[in-house]
Design a protein around this motif. Structure first.
Motif, PDB file in Angstrom:
ATOM      1  N   GLY A  15       0.692  -1.269   0.032  1.00  0.00           N
ATOM      2  CA  GLY A  15       0.050   0.086  -0.015  1.00  0.00           C
ATOM      3  C   GLY A  15       0.857   1.159  -0.055  1.00  0.00           C
ATOM      4  O   GLY A  15       0.191   2.395   0.047  1.00  0.00           O
ATOM      5  N   ASP A  16       2.089   1.102  -0.118  1.00  0.00           N
ATOM      6  CA  ASP A  16       2.988   2.470   0.226  1.00  0.00           C
ATOM      7  C   ASP A  16       3.301   2.903  -1.575  1.00  0.00           C
ATOM      8  O   ASP A  16       3.646   4.081  -1.659  1.00  0.00           O
ATOM      9  N   ALA A  17       2.884   2.328  -2.432  1.00  0.00           N
ATOM     10  CA  ALA A  17       2.591   2.740  -4.053  1.00  0.00           C
ATOM     11  C   ALA A  17       1.242   2.513  -4.393  1.00  0.00           C
ATOM     12  O   ALA A  17       0.873   1.482  -4.749  1.00  0.00           O
ATOM     13  N   THR A  18       0.460   3.730  -4.663  1.00  0.00           N
ATOM     14  CA  THR A  18      -0.815   3.504  -5.014  1.00  0.00           C
ATOM     15  C   THR A  18      -1.097   4.292  -6.304  1.00  0.00           C
ATOM     16  O   THR A  18      -0.267   5.423  -6.448  1.00  0.00           O
ATOM     17  N   PRO A  19      -2.094   3.912  -7.266  1.00  0.00           N
ATOM     18  CA  PRO A  19      -2.395   4.907  -8.641  1.00  0.00           C
ATOM     19  C   PRO A  19      -3.247   5.941  -7.926  1.00  0.00           C
ATOM     20  O   PRO A  19      -4.120   5.855  -6.741  1.00  0.00           O
ATOM     21  N   ALA A  20      -2.884   6.946  -8.619  1.00  0.00           N
ATOM     22  CA  ALA A  20      -3.641   8.478  -8.021  1.00  0.00           C
ATOM     23  C   ALA A  20      -4.666   8.784  -9.239  1.00  0.00           C
ATOM     24  O   ALA A  20      -5.452   9.631  -8.951  1.00  0.00           O
ATOM     25  N   THR A  21      -4.566   8.134 -10.487  1.00  0.00           N
ATOM     26  CA  THR A  21      -5.494   8.680 -11.380  1.00  0.00           C
ATOM     27  C   THR A  21      -6.349   7.461 -11.947  1.00  0.00           C
ATOM     28  O   THR A  21      -5.878   6.251 -11.853  1.00  0.00           O
ATOM     29  N   GLN A  22      -7.187   7.837 -13.007  1.00  0.00           N
ATOM     30  CA  GLN A  22      -7.988   6.706 -13.620  1.00  0.00           C
ATOM     31  C   GLN A  22      -7.263   5.740 -14.606  1.00  0.00           C
ATOM     32  O   GLN A  22      -7.285   4.514 -14.582  1.00  0.00           O
ATOM     33  N   GLN A  23      -6.412   6.781 -15.185  1.00  0.00           N
ATOM     34  CA  GLN A  23      -5.487   5.847 -16.277  1.00  0.00           C
ATOM     35  C   GLN A  23      -4.655   5.185 -15.326  1.00  0.00           C
ATOM     36  O   GLN A  23      -4.171   3.751 -15.934  1.00  0.00           O
ATOM     37  N   ALA A  24      -3.917   5.388 -14.232  1.00  0.00           N
ATOM     38  CA  ALA A  24      -2.973   4.510 -13.482  1.00  0.00           C
ATOM     39  C   ALA A  24      -3.722   3.445 -13.027  1.00  0.00           C
ATOM     40  O   ALA A  24      -3.294   2.183 -12.952  1.00  0.00           O
ATOM     41  N   LYS A  25      -4.886   3.642 -12.524  1.00  0.00           N
ATOM     42  CA  LYS A  25      -5.719   2.379 -12.069  1.00  0.00           C
ATOM     43  C   LYS A  25      -6.027   1.363 -12.923  1.00  0.00           C
ATOM     44  O   LYS A  25      -6.120   0.066 -12.862  1.00  0.00           O
ATOM     45  N   LEU A  26      -6.426   1.789 -14.448  1.00  0.00           N
ATOM     46  CA  LEU A  26      -6.640   0.653 -15.468  1.00  0.00           C
ATOM     47  C   LEU A  26      -5.182   0.116 -15.757  1.00  0.00           C
ATOM     48  O   LEU A  26      -5.201  -1.215 -16.182  1.00  0.00           O
ATOM     49  N   PHE A  27      -4.158   0.755 -15.752  1.00  0.00           N
ATOM     50  CA  PHE A  27      -2.936   0.233 -15.861  1.00  0.00           C
ATOM     51  C   PHE A  27      -2.535  -0.815 -14.726  1.00  0.00           C
ATOM     52  O   PHE A  27      -2.081  -2.024 -15.092  1.00  0.00           O
ATOM     53  N   THR A  28      -2.953  -0.600 -13.904  1.00  0.00           N
ATOM     54  CA  THR A  28      -2.869  -1.467 -12.333  1.00  0.00           C
ATOM     55  C   THR A  28      -3.522  -2.631 -12.601  1.00  0.00           C
ATOM     56  O   THR A  28      -3.112  -3.941 -12.184  1.00  0.00           O
ATOM     57  N   LEU A  29      -4.624  -2.420 -12.897  1.00  0.00           N
ATOM     58  CA  LEU A  29      -5.595  -3.776 -13.156  1.00  0.00           C
ATOM     59  C   LEU A  29      -5.012  -4.613 -14.351  1.00  0.00           C
ATOM     60  O   LEU A  29      -4.912  -5.627 -14.085  1.00  0.00           O
TER      61      LEU A  29
END
Length: 449
Positions: free
Chosen positions: A210-224
């Protein structure tokens, strides 16, 4: 020389017993500098590197002042932080390379040649007295590795699925690391390449601190997408490598040698099949040389394994099985079961696998001796013939002893009889002489008459 005394039979016997034309080495260095020693020393370097790394990590302050410290790619202040972790990582790498060397893999040889010098130069970076032993042992081990280059000639035996899984795993890690670094401004906690790789690893292993988390929608999609690709490829690659290792351990539990154990075989004797004759043979050979039994009977393999006998559960009549048992570097082959037909096929397979090896066979039926010789056996023994010869010799020895005893008795009795006759003759002659020479005897005789 002419004045030298002639050689006595005792001198000739002593000369033949102790004098050798060829040189006998005082120490067989090959026993101490062979492949087994190389593997053991590589493992010892790995253990020592792990202990050394932990020793550095346990120290409160580290100030490495070796001559090579300033030339490291990291900054001067971070050497003390990078080196201890690097030494621990080197220990794990050398441990894996030791396993690969135990299986005679050429890729492990190249890895050892590249990794061992790192341990050798460590003392020139740290200037710590505790690193001298690791540097000296690494330097000596790399010399042995280079010396035994020809022994590590096996390719990495990976299936197509395993290769594809490893390639997919590497590609997945690169996808996650490159994507995370490219979108680092859209993440909280990712700023450098180290942060990006750290994020990928914790994602692949489903740790997620949890120390590195996506902050935008684009970053969340990439994380998925990274979760699906990176985690999936990690699981597939791990399974493709771990499952064969588990199968190998199960094979060992059921009485067969593992691939690493087979790779270390050298100058051993192969026993093809198992029977009553080979049981006593194992007792004789076990104290002098390494023996490997190749049998297709699982129960027999388990029983032999419980007796600490090296056994390979495979068909001894198949050339592939004999090559797996390293017949190419074996000292000899023995085929001595009660099944002559199976032994003949085993001898034929052994001769095809290694045309130069010495093969000894036992023929249960003496009529099959010629067949064994025709398929390639160097020497064929027939237990029935040998037992018959020994029985004949034993009976003849008993008869000869009885005859010699009887002859000695006759000679002794004849000598006693001759002496008795001589004594009797002497008495009669003496009596006759007395009668002839004594006048009174005649007078008395005449008077009596």
């Amino acid at each position: 020389m002419a004045n030298d005394p002639s050689e006595t039979p005792m001198d000739a016997a002593l000369r033949e017993l102790f004098h050798r034309e060829d040189r006998v080495p005082f120490v067989y260095w090959q026993e101490f500098t062979g492949t087994r020693t190389t593997v053991l020393l590589t493992g010892a370097v790995a253990v020592l590197a792990f202990v050394t790394g932990l020793s550095h990590l346990s120290q409160a302050t580290l100030e490495f002042g070796g001559p090579l410290a300033p030339v490291l790619p990291v900054g001067r202040g971070t050497v003390e932080n990078v080196v201890p972790f690097g030494v621990v990582l080197l220990a794990f790498v050398l441990g894996g390379l030791a396993v690969g060397l135990g299986r005679r893999l050429w890729i492990a040889w190249y890895g050892a040649v590249a990794a061992l010098p790192v341990g050798a130069v460590l003392v020139f970076v740290t200037a710590e007295p505790t690193d001298v032993l690791l540097s000296c042992l690494s330097l000596g081990t790399v010399g042995l590795v280079v010396r035994n280059r020809a022994a590590f000639n096996r390719s990495l035996d990976l299936s197509g699925f395993q290769i594809a899984a490893i390639v997919a795993f590497v590609a997945g890690q690169l996808y996650g690391a490159l994507g995370a670094y490219a979108l680092r401004t859209q993440y909280d906690g990712i700023e450098t390449w180290v942060d990006a790789f750290y994020y990928v690893i914790v994602t692949a292993t489903t740790v997620g601190y949890g120390d590195a988390t996506p902050a935008t929608q684009q970053a969340k999609l990439f994380t998925l997408s990274a979760i699906v690709i990176v985690t999936g490829t990690f699981a597939v690659a791990s399974g493709s490598l771990i499952v064969p290792a588990l199968e190998s351990r199960l094979s060992a539990a059921f009485g067969t040698m593992t691939a690493s154990e087979l790779a270390l075989l050298e100058d051993h004797v192969l026993v093809l099949g198992y029977g009553d004759l080979t049981g006593s043979l194992l007792d004789e050979l076990a104290t002098t040389t390494d023996v490997v039994v190749v049998t297709s009977d699982g129960d027999t393999a388990t029983a032999l394994d419980e007796r600490d006998v090296k056994v390979l559960t495979a068909d001894p009549t198949e050339e592939e099985s004999l090559l797996e048992a390293r017949i190419d570097v074996a000292r000899g082959v023995v085929a001595a079961t009660e099944d002559d037909s199976g032994d003949i096929l085993a001898v034929l397979a052994a001769r095809e696998a290694n045309p130069e090896i010495r093969i000894v066979a036992a023929a249960s039926d003496h009529r099959h001796v010629g067949k064994f010789e025709r398929v390639g056996a160097n020497e064929v023994l027939s237990p029935a013939v040998i037992v018959g010869q020994q029985l004949s010799e034993s009976v003849q020895d008993d008869v000869n002893r009885d005859r010699a005893r009887a002859r000695a008795t006759d000679e002794t009795g004849g000598a006693n009889g001759t002496n008795g006759t001589s004594q009797a003759d002497g008495t009669d002659d003496g009596a006759t002489t007395a009668r002839d020479g004594d006048p009174s005897s005649g007078s008395e005789h005449d008077g009596a008459t």
